[in-house]
Design a protein around this motif. Structure first.
Motif, PDB file in Angstrom:
ATOM      1  N   ALA A  43      -6.118   4.716  13.723  1.00 38.69           N
ATOM      2  CA  ALA A  43      -6.168   5.183  12.334  1.00 38.69           C
ATOM      3  C   ALA A  43      -4.763   5.441  11.797  1.00 38.69           C
ATOM      4  N   LYS A  44      -3.885   5.991  12.627  1.00 36.94           N
ATOM      5  CA  LYS A  44      -2.498   6.221  12.226  1.00 36.94           C
ATOM      6  C   LYS A  44      -1.806   4.910  11.880  1.00 36.94           C
ATOM      7  N   MET A  45      -2.012   3.910  12.725  1.00 40.48           N
ATOM      8  CA  MET A  45      -1.366   2.616  12.503  1.00 40.48           C
ATOM      9  C   MET A  45      -1.902   1.940  11.239  1.00 40.48           C
ATOM     10  N   GLN A  46      -3.203   2.097  10.994  1.00 39.76           N
ATOM     11  CA  GLN A  46      -3.792   1.528   9.781  1.00 39.76           C
ATOM     12  C   GLN A  46      -3.207   2.217   8.541  1.00 39.76           C
ATOM     13  N   ALA A  47      -3.100   3.542   8.572  1.00 39.27           N
ATOM     14  CA  ALA A  47      -2.515   4.283   7.449  1.00 39.27           C
ATOM     15  C   ALA A  47      -1.057   3.885   7.260  1.00 39.27           C
ATOM     16  N   ALA A  48      -0.319   3.745   8.353  1.00 41.92           N
ATOM     17  CA  ALA A  48       1.090   3.350   8.265  1.00 41.92           C
ATOM     18  C   ALA A  48       1.225   1.979   7.617  1.00 41.92           C
ATOM     19  N   GLN A  49       0.379   1.040   8.021  1.00 42.48           N
ATOM     20  CA  GLN A  49       0.424  -0.303   7.447  1.00 42.48           C
ATOM     21  C   GLN A  49       0.107  -0.268   5.958  1.00 42.48           C
ATOM     22  N   GLN A  50      -0.863   0.542   5.573  1.00 49.47           N
ATOM     23  CA  GLN A  50      -1.229   0.659   4.153  1.00 49.47           C
ATOM     24  C   GLN A  50      -0.095   1.308   3.352  1.00 49.47           C
ATOM     25  N   ILE A  51       0.581   2.287   3.950  1.00 49.86           N
ATOM     26  CA  ILE A  51       1.724   2.922   3.285  1.00 49.86           C
ATOM     27  C   ILE A  51       2.789   1.872   2.997  1.00 49.86           C
ATOM     28  N   LEU A  52       3.107   1.069   3.997  1.00 48.04           N
ATOM     29  CA  LEU A  52       4.143   0.043   3.829  1.00 48.04           C
ATOM     30  C   LEU A  52       3.752  -0.960   2.749  1.00 48.04           C
ATOM     31  N   THR A  53       2.508  -1.406   2.782  1.00 48.63           N
ATOM     32  CA  THR A  53       2.045  -2.390   1.793  1.00 48.63           C
ATOM     33  C   THR A  53       2.104  -1.821   0.381  1.00 48.63           C
ATOM     34  N   LEU A  54       1.596  -0.608   0.210  1.00 45.56           N
ATOM     35  CA  LEU A  54       1.590  -0.004  -1.125  1.00 45.56           C
ATOM     36  C   LEU A  54       3.006   0.262  -1.611  1.00 45.56           C
ATOM     37  N   LEU A  55       3.874   0.787  -0.741  1.00 45.45           N
ATOM     38  CA  LEU A  55       5.248   1.059  -1.164  1.00 45.45           C
ATOM     39  C   LEU A  55       5.972  -0.224  -1.558  1.00 45.45           C
ATOM     40  N   GLU A  56       5.720  -1.279  -0.810  1.00 47.24           N
ATOM     41  CA  GLU A  56       6.363  -2.551  -1.125  1.00 47.24           C
ATOM     42  C   GLU A  56       5.922  -3.043  -2.511  1.00 47.24           C
ATOM     43  N   MET A  57       4.638  -3.000  -2.775  1.00 45.22           N
ATOM     44  CA  MET A  57       4.126  -3.446  -4.078  1.00 45.22           C
ATOM     45  C   MET A  57       4.591  -2.526  -5.209  1.00 45.22           C
ATOM     46  N   HIS A  58       4.521  -1.242  -4.975  1.00 42.90           N
ATOM     47  CA  HIS A  58       4.911  -0.264  -5.993  1.00 42.90           C
ATOM     48  C   HIS A  58       6.395  -0.426  -6.325  1.00 42.90           C
ATOM     49  N   SER A  59       7.194  -0.591  -5.310  1.00 41.30           N
ATOM     50  CA  SER A  59       8.628  -0.764  -5.493  1.00 41.30           C
ATOM     51  C   SER A  59       8.925  -2.022  -6.304  1.00 41.30           C
ATOM     52  N   GLN A  60       8.259  -3.115  -5.975  1.00 42.12           N
ATOM     53  CA  GLN A  60       8.468  -4.360  -6.710  1.00 42.12           C
ATOM     54  C   GLN A  60       8.060  -4.205  -8.177  1.00 42.12           C
ATOM     55  N   LEU A  61       6.977  -3.486  -8.417  1.00 46.78           N
ATOM     56  CA  LEU A  61       6.506  -3.260  -9.783  1.00 46.78           C
ATOM     57  C   LEU A  61       7.526  -2.444 -10.577  1.00 46.78           C
ATOM     58  N   GLU A  62       8.025  -1.371  -9.979  1.00 46.80           N
ATOM     59  CA  GLU A  62       9.008  -0.544 -10.685  1.00 46.80           C
ATOM     60  C   GLU A  62      10.314  -1.299 -10.890  1.00 46.80           C
ATOM     61  N   GLU A  63      10.787  -1.965  -9.840  1.00 48.41           N
ATOM     62  CA  GLU A  63      12.067  -2.675  -9.933  1.00 48.41           C
ATOM     63  C   GLU A  63      11.980  -3.894 -10.850  1.00 48.41           C
ATOM     64  N   GLY A  64      10.851  -4.591 -10.818  1.00 49.38           N
ATOM     65  CA  GLY A  64      10.716  -5.830 -11.567  1.00 49.38           C
ATOM     66  C   GLY A  64      10.406  -5.652 -13.036  1.00 49.38           C
ATOM     67  N   VAL A  65       9.682  -4.572 -13.381  1.00 50.75           N
ATOM     68  CA  VAL A  65       9.249  -4.414 -14.771  1.00 50.75           C
ATOM     69  C   VAL A  65       9.588  -3.029 -15.331  1.00 50.75           C
ATOM     70  N   PHE A  66       9.155  -1.988 -14.649  1.00 50.04           N
ATOM     71  CA  PHE A  66       9.226  -0.643 -15.226  1.00 50.04           C
ATOM     72  C   PHE A  66      10.666  -0.178 -15.457  1.00 50.04           C
ATOM     73  N   TYR A  67      11.493  -0.206 -14.428  1.00 45.46           N
ATOM     74  CA  TYR A  67      12.865   0.283 -14.583  1.00 45.46           C
ATOM     75  C   TYR A  67      13.651  -0.493 -15.643  1.00 45.46           C
ATOM     76  N   PRO A  68      13.605  -1.834 -15.623  1.00 47.64           N
ATOM     77  CA  PRO A  68      14.333  -2.547 -16.686  1.00 47.64           C
ATOM     78  C   PRO A  68      13.844  -2.175 -18.092  1.00 47.64           C
ATOM     79  N   ALA A  69      12.551  -1.918 -18.235  1.00 48.85           N
ATOM     80  CA  ALA A  69      11.981  -1.630 -19.553  1.00 48.85           C
ATOM     81  C   ALA A  69      12.337  -0.232 -20.063  1.00 48.85           C
ATOM     82  N   VAL A  70      12.606   0.704 -19.146  1.00 48.48           N
ATOM     83  CA  VAL A  70      12.865   2.090 -19.566  1.00 48.48           C
ATOM     84  C   VAL A  70      14.288   2.553 -19.242  1.00 48.48           C
TER      85      VAL A  70
END
Length: 167
Positions: A43-70
């Motif tokens: 369960a720890k490893m599954q949560a860790a993998q999900q953390i990495l996946t979400l952070l990667e996507m969230h980071s790309q979203l902020e860096e690619g669109v949100f930060y440049p726009a604001v």
């Protein structure tokens, strides 16, 4: 990203993109809590993998669109966030390229969690209120973020399908 994580995200609120970012933050908080409180290695490893996946996507979203726009709301703060993202992105890649099941990875993951929680707090307590006070129309930014996120999810689904075929 697994189906549960996607379902928890719900529809993208194009008129309130900050809410979408906060929703991601809350999902990260729940995953971190699961990682830290669960004693089952699997369960720890599954949560860790999900953390990495979400952070990667969230980071790309902020860096690619949100930060440049604001950026114009507070260029110095956005620069600071981008530096934090670069450090976090480097940690995510290091963790994805190794095994999550060793002592060094646990230390790196804890470092990533600490950085992320600090970053979330800065965004939510310092930047988001500034952005809301600026009273700008967020819908165009929200529409861009929605399209960007849909493309990320689509690309990730294709990668998962390709990995499944290779096994």
């Amino acid at each position: 990203m697994d189906n549960d994580m996607m379902e928890n995200r719900g529809a993208f609120p194009v008129d309130q993109p900050i809410e979408a970012l906060i929703r991601d933050h809350n999902t990260v908080r729940r995953l971190v809590e699961a990682y830290q409180q669960d004693h089952s290695r699997e369960a720890k490893m599954q949560a860790a993998q999900q953390i990495l996946t979400l952070l990667e996507m969230h980071s790309q979203l902020e860096e690619g669109v949100f930060y440049p726009a604001v950026r114009n709301i507070d260029p110095q703060m956005i620069g600071h966030f981008e530096q934090e993202h670069q450090k976090a992105d480097d940690l995510v890649q290091a963790l994805k390229n190794g095994s999550l099941d060793d002592q060094r990875s646990e230390q790196l993951l804890q470092q990533l969690i600490d950085m992320t929680m600090h970053h979330i707090q800065e965004e939510e307590n310092d930047f988001f209120p500034k952005l809301q006070q600026a009273n700008i129309d967020m819908t165009p930014i929200g529409l861009q973020m929605q399209a960007f996120e849909a493309n990320l999810v689509h690309a990730q689904a294709q990668q998962s399908a390709q990995r499944g075929m290779r096994q």
